[in-house]
Motif scaffolding. Structure first.
Motif, PDB file in Angstrom:
ATOM      1  N   SER A   1     -82.398   4.769  39.684  1.00  0.00           N
ATOM      2  CA  SER A   1     -82.740   5.052  40.891  1.00  0.00           C
ATOM      3  C   SER A   1     -83.706   4.818  41.510  1.00  0.00           C
ATOM      4  O   SER A   1     -84.865   6.002  41.253  1.00  0.00           O
ATOM      5  CB  SER A   1     -82.284   6.456  41.342  1.00  0.00           C
ATOM      6  N   SER A   2     -84.255   3.618  40.715  1.00  0.00           N
ATOM      7  CA  SER A   2     -85.537   2.904  40.760  1.00  0.00           C
ATOM      8  C   SER A   2     -86.544   2.927  42.095  1.00  0.00           C
ATOM      9  O   SER A   2     -86.126   3.492  42.787  1.00  0.00           O
ATOM     10  CB  SER A   2     -86.181   2.009  39.472  1.00  0.00           C
TER      11      SER A   2
ATOM     12  N   LEU B   1     -90.725   0.225  38.271  1.00  0.00           N
ATOM     13  CA  LEU B   1     -89.940  -0.833  38.043  1.00  0.00           C
ATOM     14  C   LEU B   1     -88.678  -1.267  37.907  1.00  0.00           C
ATOM     15  O   LEU B   1     -87.654  -0.038  38.162  1.00  0.00           O
ATOM     16  CB  LEU B   1     -90.615  -1.646  37.076  1.00  0.00           C
ATOM     17  N   SER B   2     -88.167  -1.797  38.700  1.00  0.00           N
ATOM     18  CA  SER B   2     -86.495  -1.750  38.528  1.00  0.00           C
ATOM     19  C   SER B   2     -86.156  -2.214  37.171  1.00  0.00           C
ATOM     20  O   SER B   2     -86.440  -2.786  37.107  1.00  0.00           O
ATOM     21  CB  SER B   2     -85.758  -2.794  39.411  1.00  0.00           C
ATOM     22  N   VAL B   3     -84.668  -1.439  37.117  1.00  0.00           N
ATOM     23  CA  VAL B   3     -83.904  -1.329  35.939  1.00  0.00           C
ATOM     24  C   VAL B   3     -83.514  -2.885  35.169  1.00  0.00           C
ATOM     25  O   VAL B   3     -83.936  -3.374  34.286  1.00  0.00           O
ATOM     26  CB  VAL B   3     -82.676  -0.911  35.584  1.00  0.00           C
TER      27      VAL B   3
ATOM     28  N   VAL C   1     -96.236  -2.181  37.098  1.00  0.00           N
ATOM     29  CA  VAL C   1     -96.042  -0.868  37.482  1.00  0.00           C
ATOM     30  C   VAL C   1     -96.662  -0.952  38.625  1.00  0.00           C
ATOM     31  O   VAL C   1     -96.544   0.070  39.636  1.00  0.00           O
ATOM     32  CB  VAL C   1     -96.365  -0.135  36.232  1.00  0.00           C
ATOM     33  N   VAL C   2     -98.536  -0.837  38.522  1.00  0.00           N
ATOM     34  CA  VAL C   2     -99.141  -0.535  39.757  1.00  0.00           C
ATOM     35  C   VAL C   2     -99.158  -1.161  41.235  1.00  0.00           C
ATOM     36  O   VAL C   2     -98.950  -1.216  42.012  1.00  0.00           O
ATOM     37  CB  VAL C   2    -100.222  -0.789  39.657  1.00  0.00           C
ATOM     38  N   HIS C   3     -98.864  -2.464  41.327  1.00  0.00           N
ATOM     39  CA  HIS C   3     -98.198  -3.345  42.228  1.00  0.00           C
ATOM     40  C   HIS C   3     -96.447  -3.184  42.934  1.00  0.00           C
ATOM     41  O   HIS C   3     -96.711  -3.395  43.801  1.00  0.00           O
ATOM     42  CB  HIS C   3     -97.490  -5.106  41.382  1.00  0.00           C
ATOM     43  N   ALA C   4     -96.154  -2.202  41.945  1.00  0.00           N
ATOM     44  CA  ALA C   4     -94.298  -1.664  42.460  1.00  0.00           C
ATOM     45  C   ALA C   4     -95.160  -1.184  43.407  1.00  0.00           C
ATOM     46  O   ALA C   4     -94.010  -0.314  44.483  1.00  0.00           O
ATOM     47  CB  ALA C   4     -93.822  -1.564  41.744  1.00  0.00           C
TER      48      ALA C   4
END
Length: 376
Positions: A142-143, A125-127, A204-207
């Protein structure tokens, strides 16, 4: 589902031991040569970072991964790999007959055979997403979305046209992960409950699934998507969540609760991969079972040459029941390194030893290869 249900039967494990060990023979030295991969592209975190974190301006040489004892066994110098030597991606490259992957941040690097975009400490996931949940990322920003942006810039600078890119990527292997475990780790160290962490899993899984879509739309036709280790077996988790309650542990002295979150993540990821296969029927999208590959190390420790009394202990570390102290980790002053890292599964309490990664990579390649449909 209990962690023990994820274990394969003992008879099958014995068969797997001999199957995996047979891969060390010269005939099976490079099994992925069958796929004729010309490049490998890697997205992920510290399990596969070959030097990006130590080249990031924010940390650079200040990270312990930039100095010995990291890298001491194979390279005799630190390369940014979070181990005493090689990582699983290094063994994947070897099996494909390719050089080790050059980190994207190595500006003068040779990228003819692929690029490693993985960064130690990276999240799925993004920060920005995590910050909204009051979860701070303490290692790298650095996601996964940042790594995908790097990949986009790289392909745009390499390919003349979209068709040119698709043609090149037909002979490439894409590794999307392992990633996601840092999202949960940072949430846990930030004071989130297990239930709150479990609520994050679908996002998380979606990302990760979106990242798979992105690489396939670039032209990838063979994509490996790893699950997560049983983190409840690692010294960092065993130390942070140590309890006198015996029912909190399984037969391998791994914590059940965090492992159940991992199992939930892996099950959702497998479901997402099944859906992706319907969405992209002409791409081979393969789940890499890191959970059972890791558990296999525990069940067959003696056969594989590991010290059965040190399965839950770090080789490089100090203090406590698991030779691990979060305030004084591997690389810090006066932190000692075991004399026999090949007998340990855990290198620094968070990452694994070269030997553990070697066995896991061999087993994973053995299981993944038929599903890549390299003969089609």
């Amino acid at each position: 589902m209990a962690a023990t249900t994820q274990m394969v039967s003992s008879s099958l494990l014995v068969t797997l031991v001999f199957s995996v060990l047979s891969l060390f023979s010269p005939v099976h030295a490079n099994p992925l040569l069958l796929c004729r991969f010309n490049q490998i592209y890697q997205l992920g975190d510290s399990l596969s970072d070959t030097g990006n974190l130590i080249r990031e301006a924010a940390l650079g040489a200040n990270t312990p991964f930039a100095k010995l004892p990291y890298g001491e066994t194979f390279f005799k110098a630190a390369t940014g790999r979070c181990s005493n030597g090689l990582l699983m991606i290094d063994y994947f490259a070897r099996a494909a007959g390719l050089p080790f992957l050059t980190p994207y941040k190595e500006t003068s690097g040779d990228f003819r055979h692929g690029v490693n975009f993985a960064v130690a400490g990276a999240t799925a996931l993004s920060v920005e997403y995590l910050a909204k949940k009051n979860i701070l990322t303490s290692v790298s920003n650095s996601s996964l979305d940042v790594q995908l942006d790097w990949m986009s810039k790289y392909f745009n600078s390499t390919c003349c046209t979209a068709r040119d890119c698709q043609r090149m990527l037909r002979t490439s292997l894409f590794m999307v992960g392992e990633i996601g475990v840092n999202d949960y780790n940072f949430a846990l160290t930030g004071g989130k409950t297990i239930e709150e962490i479990k609520d994050m899993v679908p996002d998380v899984v979606h990302a990760i699934a979106d990242a798979v879509r992105t690489v396939i739309r670039y032209g990838a036709i063979r994509v490996v998507v790893p699950g997560i280790f049983p983190v409840g077996c690692l010294p960092i988790c065993l130390t942070a969540m140590q309890t006198n309650n015996s029912i909190a542990y399984d037969e391998y002295h791994c914590l059940k609760e965090p492992n159940n979150v991992v199992i939930y993540h892996n099950n959702l990821l497998k479901k997402a991969i099944k859906e992706l296969k319907h969405e992209f029927p002409y791409s081979a999208i393969v789940y890499a079972d890191y959970y059972n590959a890791f558990q296999w190390l525990f069940t067959e420790a003696s056969s594989l040459g590991f010290d059965g009394s040190s399965l839950n202990k770090a080789c490089c570390g100090v203090g406590g029941d698991y030779n691990f102290n979060l305030a004084k980790t591997c690389g810090a002053q006066d932190v000692t390194v075991c004399s026999n890292p090949d007998q340990f599964i855990s290198w620094d309490g968070i990452h694994l030893t070269q030997r553990a990664y070697m066995f896991m990579a061999k087993m994973l390649i053995h299981n993944i290869l038929p599903k890549l449909h390299c003969f089609i």
